[in-house]
Scaffold this motif. Structure first.
Motif, PDB file in Angstrom:
ATOM      1  N   TRP A 180      -3.052  21.487  15.590  1.00  0.00           N
ATOM      2  CA  TRP A 180      -3.292  22.441  16.669  1.00  0.00           C
ATOM      3  C   TRP A 180      -3.932  21.726  17.846  1.00  0.00           C
ATOM      4  N   PHE A 181      -3.353  21.912  19.035  1.00  0.00           N
ATOM      5  CA  PHE A 181      -3.878  21.335  20.266  1.00  0.00           C
ATOM      6  C   PHE A 181      -4.293  22.475  21.199  1.00  0.00           C
ATOM      7  N   GLY A 182      -5.561  22.549  21.542  1.00  0.00           N
ATOM      8  CA  GLY A 182      -6.035  23.545  22.501  1.00  0.00           C
ATOM      9  C   GLY A 182      -6.346  22.893  23.825  1.00  0.00           C
ATOM     10  N   CYS A 183      -5.910  23.500  24.914  1.00  0.00           N
ATOM     11  CA  CYS A 183      -6.212  22.984  26.256  1.00  0.00           C
ATOM     12  C   CYS A 183      -7.461  23.682  26.780  1.00  0.00           C
ATOM     13  N   ASP A 184      -7.318  24.848  27.431  1.00  0.00           N
ATOM     14  CA  ASP A 184      -8.508  25.605  27.827  1.00  0.00           C
ATOM     15  C   ASP A 184      -8.969  26.407  26.610  1.00  0.00           C
ATOM     16  N   VAL A 185      -9.987  25.873  25.943  1.00  0.00           N
ATOM     17  CA  VAL A 185     -10.530  26.515  24.740  1.00  0.00           C
ATOM     18  C   VAL A 185     -11.854  27.152  25.134  1.00  0.00           C
ATOM     19  N   HIS A 186     -12.002  28.442  24.894  1.00  0.00           N
ATOM     20  CA  HIS A 186     -13.155  29.135  25.436  1.00  0.00           C
ATOM     21  C   HIS A 186     -13.758  30.129  24.452  1.00  0.00           C
ATOM     22  N   LEU A 187     -15.040  30.357  24.652  1.00  0.00           N
ATOM     23  CA  LEU A 187     -15.802  31.339  23.889  1.00  0.00           C
ATOM     24  C   LEU A 187     -16.336  32.360  24.889  1.00  0.00           C
ATOM     25  N   TYR A 188     -15.932  33.611  24.735  1.00  0.00           N
ATOM     26  CA  TYR A 188     -16.437  34.641  25.640  1.00  0.00           C
ATOM     27  C   TYR A 188     -17.946  34.799  25.455  1.00  0.00           C
ATOM     28  N   LEU A 189     -18.640  35.043  26.562  1.00  0.00           N
ATOM     29  CA  LEU A 189     -20.096  35.111  26.525  1.00  0.00           C
ATOM     30  C   LEU A 189     -20.592  36.215  25.603  1.00  0.00           C
ATOM     31  N   ASN A 190     -19.831  37.308  25.514  1.00  0.00           N
ATOM     32  CA  ASN A 190     -20.258  38.394  24.636  1.00  0.00           C
ATOM     33  C   ASN A 190     -19.911  38.137  23.169  1.00  0.00           C
ATOM     34  N   HIS A 191     -19.321  36.969  22.879  1.00  0.00           N
ATOM     35  CA  HIS A 191     -19.050  36.587  21.490  1.00  0.00           C
ATOM     36  C   HIS A 191     -20.026  35.529  20.975  1.00  0.00           C
ATOM     37  N   ILE A 192     -20.934  35.065  21.819  1.00  0.00           N
ATOM     38  CA  ILE A 192     -21.842  33.995  21.395  1.00  0.00           C
ATOM     39  C   ILE A 192     -22.716  34.409  20.215  1.00  0.00           C
ATOM     40  N   PRO A 193     -23.299  35.606  20.190  1.00  0.00           N
ATOM     41  CA  PRO A 193     -24.114  35.968  19.017  1.00  0.00           C
ATOM     42  C   PRO A 193     -23.318  35.966  17.713  1.00  0.00           C
ATOM     43  N   GLN A 194     -22.067  36.440  17.771  1.00  0.00           N
ATOM     44  CA  GLN A 194     -21.239  36.433  16.563  1.00  0.00           C
ATOM     45  C   GLN A 194     -20.920  35.005  16.132  1.00  0.00           C
ATOM     46  N   ALA A 195     -20.610  34.147  17.096  1.00  0.00           N
ATOM     47  CA  ALA A 195     -20.312  32.749  16.771  1.00  0.00           C
ATOM     48  C   ALA A 195     -21.531  32.057  16.177  1.00  0.00           C
ATOM     49  N   GLN A 196     -22.713  32.347  16.693  1.00  0.00           N
ATOM     50  CA  GLN A 196     -23.925  31.738  16.154  1.00  0.00           C
ATOM     51  C   GLN A 196     -24.161  32.158  14.708  1.00  0.00           C
ATOM     52  N   LEU A 197     -23.839  33.395  14.400  1.00  0.00           N
ATOM     53  CA  LEU A 197     -23.939  33.853  13.011  1.00  0.00           C
ATOM     54  C   LEU A 197     -22.920  33.138  12.139  1.00  0.00           C
ATOM     55  N   GLN A 198     -21.704  33.006  12.636  1.00  0.00           N
ATOM     56  CA  GLN A 198     -20.640  32.409  11.835  1.00  0.00           C
ATOM     57  C   GLN A 198     -20.917  30.948  11.502  1.00  0.00           C
ATOM     58  N   ILE A 199     -21.436  30.177  12.448  1.00  0.00           N
ATOM     59  CA  ILE A 199     -21.617  28.745  12.197  1.00  0.00           C
ATOM     60  C   ILE A 199     -22.745  28.472  11.211  1.00  0.00           C
ATOM     61  N   GLU A 200     -23.539  29.479  10.892  1.00  0.00           N
ATOM     62  CA  GLU A 200     -24.569  29.306   9.871  1.00  0.00           C
ATOM     63  C   GLU A 200     -24.011  29.468   8.457  1.00  0.00           C
ATOM     64  N   ARG A 201     -22.780  29.930   8.364  1.00  0.00           N
ATOM     65  CA  ARG A 201     -22.195  30.185   7.048  1.00  0.00           C
ATOM     66  C   ARG A 201     -21.490  28.941   6.504  1.00  0.00           C
ATOM     67  N   LYS A 202     -21.485  28.815   5.205  1.00  0.00           N
ATOM     68  CA  LYS A 202     -20.848  27.670   4.554  1.00  0.00           C
ATOM     69  C   LYS A 202     -19.405  28.016   4.198  1.00  0.00           C
ATOM     70  N   PRO A 203     -18.438  27.183   4.595  1.00  0.00           N
ATOM     71  CA  PRO A 203     -17.036  27.480   4.260  1.00  0.00           C
ATOM     72  C   PRO A 203     -16.807  27.524   2.756  1.00  0.00           C
ATOM     73  N   ARG A 204     -15.902  28.378   2.361  1.00  0.00           N
ATOM     74  CA  ARG A 204     -15.501  28.508   0.957  1.00  0.00           C
ATOM     75  C   ARG A 204     -14.107  27.922   0.788  1.00  0.00           C
ATOM     76  N   PRO A 205     -13.654  27.701  -0.444  1.00  0.00           N
ATOM     77  CA  PRO A 205     -12.321  27.095  -0.644  1.00  0.00           C
ATOM     78  C   PRO A 205     -11.219  27.914   0.026  1.00  0.00           C
ATOM     79  N   PHE A 206     -10.264  27.205   0.622  1.00  0.00           N
ATOM     80  CA  PHE A 206      -9.115  27.872   1.218  1.00  0.00           C
ATOM     81  C   PHE A 206      -8.270  28.531   0.118  1.00  0.00           C
ATOM     82  N   PRO A 207      -7.620  29.635   0.430  1.00  0.00           N
ATOM     83  CA  PRO A 207      -6.718  30.273  -0.533  1.00  0.00           C
ATOM     84  C   PRO A 207      -5.376  29.552  -0.584  1.00  0.00           C
ATOM     85  N   SER A 208      -4.472  30.075  -1.377  1.00  0.00           N
ATOM     86  CA  SER A 208      -3.095  29.574  -1.408  1.00  0.00           C
ATOM     87  C   SER A 208      -2.147  30.726  -1.082  1.00  0.00           C
TER      88      SER A 208
END
Length: 299
Positions: free
Chosen positions: A236-264
């Motif tokens: 995946w190649f992203g050019c203009d990759v952006h985070l909306y300002l009203n999504h920052i609190p949700q993103a901050q919560l998400q990055i504190e979580r530990k990834p789990r195994p991918f499904p199949s």
């Protein structure tokens, strides 16, 4: 020890929060943006359906199947309880008529009135229309995806195994110009694997990107099944990759979580051709994500 592949995505969110250029965007909401980011996922290692928040993969897959059908009207999606494209025609209806109609009433009228749906549910020549019915200046229609399938079967080392959504002549007719715009595929002869790449001009990192990755993976799986290959990797190649300002609190919560195994991914039925799949044909085994974190879409 290798890190979880989803860490690529979490690192992107961290980078956007800490380094993103803050700017006012088309929607007026504002974003933090960077230019240029790449992620790679080996499909043999699991289906890249992000786990740090639940992604509603059935809704995402329904959207991809609608695009593969060449669809351009939200009525086809609403009949499957997919509401992700309603905001744009609803906004157009409100602006044009001055009527303060609710989303629920607008969708009810789309479903119940064929003439109303034809006028107000049409999105213009968006994604799937360009993929399957790209119109030339002479009026001929080109089915880019069928051409891709033919190429993968008959000329697998071609450097033209791609399709494109950015039809400059019709951008003004589209409800939203294509964000995920260019798809290209690569056959490795020595391993008999098919890999897929997506160039995305504009990427909503919090709400949309997980869907884009999942749909690229699904499309690569389906093409592999129908053209005689094993799934390889997606890039995946992203050019203009952006985070909306009203999504920052949700993103901050998400990055504190530990990834789990991918499904199949299990494809329960091989359809007669690439364009004959239904959502019932897919099953995601072992998907155990963290809870969903809702956020508002910027229109």
């Amino acid at each position: 020890m290798m890190s979880h592949p989803e860490e690529q995505y979490l690192n992107l969110l961290r980078k956007l929060i800490s380094e993103g250029d803050e700017r006012i965007d088309r929607t007026g909401v504002g974003t933090r943006a960077i230019f240029g980011y790449t992620m790679r996922f080996e499909l043999a290692a699991g289906f890249p359906l992000f786990t740090t928040k639940r992604i509603y993969w059935k809704t995402a897959f329904k959207e991809l199947l609608w695009m593969l059908s060449g669809g351009r009207n939200i009525r086809d999606l609403l009949e499957q309880n997919v509401r992700i494209w309603t905001d744009w025609p609803l906004q157009k209806y409100r602006n044009t008529t001055g009527e303060s109609i609710s989303q629920e009433e607008f969708e009810r009228r789309i479903l119940g009135d064929e003439d109303f749906a034809a006028r107000w549910g049409d999105l213009g020549p968006v994604y799937g229309h360009q993929w399957r019915r790209w119109r030339t200046y002479e009026g001929k229609e080109i089915d880019q995806v069928q051409q891709l399938v033919d190429g993968l079967k008959n000329n697998p080392t071609s450097r033209r195994l791609l399709f494109e959504g950015w039809n400059v002549a019709q951008l003004d007719e589209m409800a939203l110009p294509p964000c995920h715009k260019t798809y290209q595929f690569f056959v490795c002869r020595s391993t008999n694997t098919l890999s897929g790449a997506l160039m995305q001009r504009s990427a909503d990192a919090y709400l949309g990107l997980g869907w884009n990755i999942a749909n690229l993976a699904l499309l690569t799986h389906l093409l592999a099944v129908h053209c005689g290959y094993e799934p390889g990797e997606i890039v995946w190649f992203g050019c203009d990759v952006h985070l909306y300002l009203n999504h920052i609190p949700q993103a901050q919560l998400q990055i504190e979580r530990k990834p789990r195994p991918f499904p199949s991914l299990q494809i329960k039925r091989k359809a007669s051709d690439l364009f004959d799949y239904r959502i019932e044909d897919f099953e995601m085994q072992g998907y155990d994500p963290h809870p969903h974190i809702p956020a508002e879409v910027a229109v």
